[in-house]
Design an enzyme around this catalytic site. Structure first.
Site, PDB file in Angstrom:
ATOM      1  N   GLN A  12     -33.995  26.658  56.669  1.00  0.00           N
ATOM      2  CA  GLN A  12     -34.047  25.270  57.367  1.00  0.00           C
ATOM      3  C   GLN A  12     -35.702  25.098  58.143  1.00  0.00           C
ATOM      4  O   GLN A  12     -35.644  24.292  58.308  1.00  0.00           O
ATOM      5  CB  GLN A  12     -32.983  25.861  59.062  1.00  0.00           C
ATOM      6  N   TYR A 138     -30.722  42.739  63.145  1.00  0.00           N
ATOM      7  CA  TYR A 138     -31.688  40.651  63.328  1.00  0.00           C
ATOM      8  C   TYR A 138     -32.746  42.170  63.562  1.00  0.00           C
ATOM      9  O   TYR A 138     -34.502  41.524  63.490  1.00  0.00           O
ATOM     10  CB  TYR A 138     -31.286  40.014  63.077  1.00  0.00           C
ATOM     11  N   LYS A 142     -36.725  42.638  62.830  1.00  0.00           N
ATOM     12  CA  LYS A 142     -38.036  41.821  63.514  1.00  0.00           C
ATOM     13  C   LYS A 142     -38.842  42.355  64.382  1.00  0.00           C
ATOM     14  O   LYS A 142     -39.776  42.949  63.854  1.00  0.00           O
ATOM     15  CB  LYS A 142     -37.446  40.379  64.203  1.00  0.00           C
TER      16      LYS A 142
HETATM   17  C1  VAH Z   1     -30.248  32.959  64.168  1.00  0.00           C
HETATM   18  N1  VAH Z   1     -31.910  30.762  64.510  1.00  0.00           N
HETATM   19  O1  VAH Z   1     -29.759  33.063  65.496  1.00  0.00           O
HETATM   20  C2  VAH Z   1     -31.975  31.850  64.777  1.00  0.00           C
HETATM   21  C3  VAH Z   1     -33.172  32.385  65.083  1.00  0.00           C
HETATM   22  C4  VAH Z   1     -33.576  33.092  67.631  1.00  0.00           C
HETATM   23  C5  VAH Z   1     -32.644  32.461  66.516  1.00  0.00           C
HETATM   24  O2  VAH Z   1     -33.873  34.153  65.051  1.00  0.00           O
HETATM   25  O3  VAH Z   1     -30.163  34.267  64.102  1.00  0.00           O
END
Ligand code: VAH
Length: 322
Positions: A12, A138, A142
């Site tokens: 994206q 996730y 990060k």
């Molecule tokens: C997600 N678009 O939804 C990404 C992003 C803040 C959201 O990290 O995982």
């Protein structure tokens, strides 16, 4: 930045960032890479698996990259469904990017996310520096990524820089596996069907930014004077805080009978509720001049125009400035 290697270039962000970089730095100075084969040849392209350290290093070395923009990652919802694969790609890929940058003395950009914050961080105007206890794989990736990038900066002097992106909204390439993807889908559904079924509940506020502002922020940060960068890994950035009802209300200014229904996805709703409602972006504004151009109103105008196959309005900021 002179010769730039981009990973995840068909994703994206990469789909808009690579063409913009090529307009600024020259097509031959931007090497696009992705795990997928190119769907159309436009400038230097290498099929690259970022978990292959040798291949990562050899590709960057071959092209003489002095900057690496490492975008390849599994996003939040996909990562929650396959946490071990997420760790392998998100952390293994980042470590290979860091080692390559260290050995080649290259700059490194990698996106962080609002996903670094968890339920116990302040929800409104979440500060640049506050508790980071995410409850998703996730988010763990990060936070660990921010710490790794800061470690490589402090220990080896690698010029690492990052942005905590909000949900990014774009018309160029579909998002893949994120929690905020609904905010892209709603525009295409509105333009094509006049209605949308949201998997995020009304009243669930998250930060968003239109992709052209995200692309400019990456370039602005990477070209910023390093002496002014205190919070380099990584800066809070956002342009607006919205929930599905706010997006629908803005869409109805163009499509009056737009219908919004709900079928909440428990996994994505849980992720969204753990994130901030809005970020404080003072550090980015003060340290390198972050200033997004697109409001919800301007973004909606442009998104609906592109989603409906029309040309966007001429006045005001344009999605892809010349
Ligand atoms: C997600 N678009 O939804 C990404 C992003 C803040 C959201 O990290 O995982």
């Amino acid at each position: 930045m002179k010769t730039i290697l981009v990973t995840g270039s068909m994703g994206q962000i990469g789909s808009e960032l690579v063409p913009r970089l090529r307009r600024i730095y020259g097509e031959d100075h931007v090497i696009a890479t992705d795990i997928r084969p190119p769907d159309k040849e436009q400038g230097p392209y290498v099929q690259l698996d970022v978990t292959d350290r040798r291949a990562f290093y050899d590709t960057a070395k071959r092209y003489g990259a002095d900057s690496i923009l490492h975008l390849a990652a599994l996003l939040s919802a996909r990562a929650e469904r396959d946490p071990l694969l997420a760790w392998e790609i998100n952390m293994g890929g980042l470590l290979n990017a860091l080692e390559t940058a260290r050995e080649l003395n290259a700059q490194l950009f990698t996106p962080s996310s609002i996903g670094v914050f968890g339920p116990d961080a302040p929800k409104d105007r979440t500060p640049q520096v506050t508790v980071q206890r995410p409850v998703t794989m996730y988010g763990v990736n990060k936070v660990a990524g921010e710490l790794l990038c800061q470690y490589y900066f402090l220990k080896y002097g690698v010029d690492t820089r990052g942005l905590r992106f909000p949900g990014l909204i774009s018309h160029t390439a579909p998002p893949g596996g994120g929690t905020t993807d609904y905010a892209v889908d709603i525009y295409f559904a509105a333009a094509r069907h006049g209605g949308y079924e949201s998997y995020i509940a009304a009243g669930t506020f998250m930060d968003f930014m239109y992709m052209p502002d995200a692309v400019e922020a990456v370039i602005q940060l990477m070209e910023a004077d390093p002496s002014g960068l205190v919070h380099r890994n990584a800066y809070n950035v956002t342009a607006m805080s919205a929930d599905p009802e706010m997006l629908a209300a803005e869409i109805r200014k163009h499509i009056p009978d737009f219908r919004l229904h709900y079928r909440v996805d428990p996994l994505k709703q849980r992720i969204a509720e753990s994130w901030p409602d809005s970020l404080d972006t003072t550090a980015a504004e003060n340290e390198w001049g972050f200033r997004p151009r697109f409001t919800l109103e301007k973004m909606t105008e442009e998104m609906l125009a592109f989603a409906g196959g029309r040309n966007p309005p001429e006045d005001g900021p344009r999605g892809n400035s010349p």
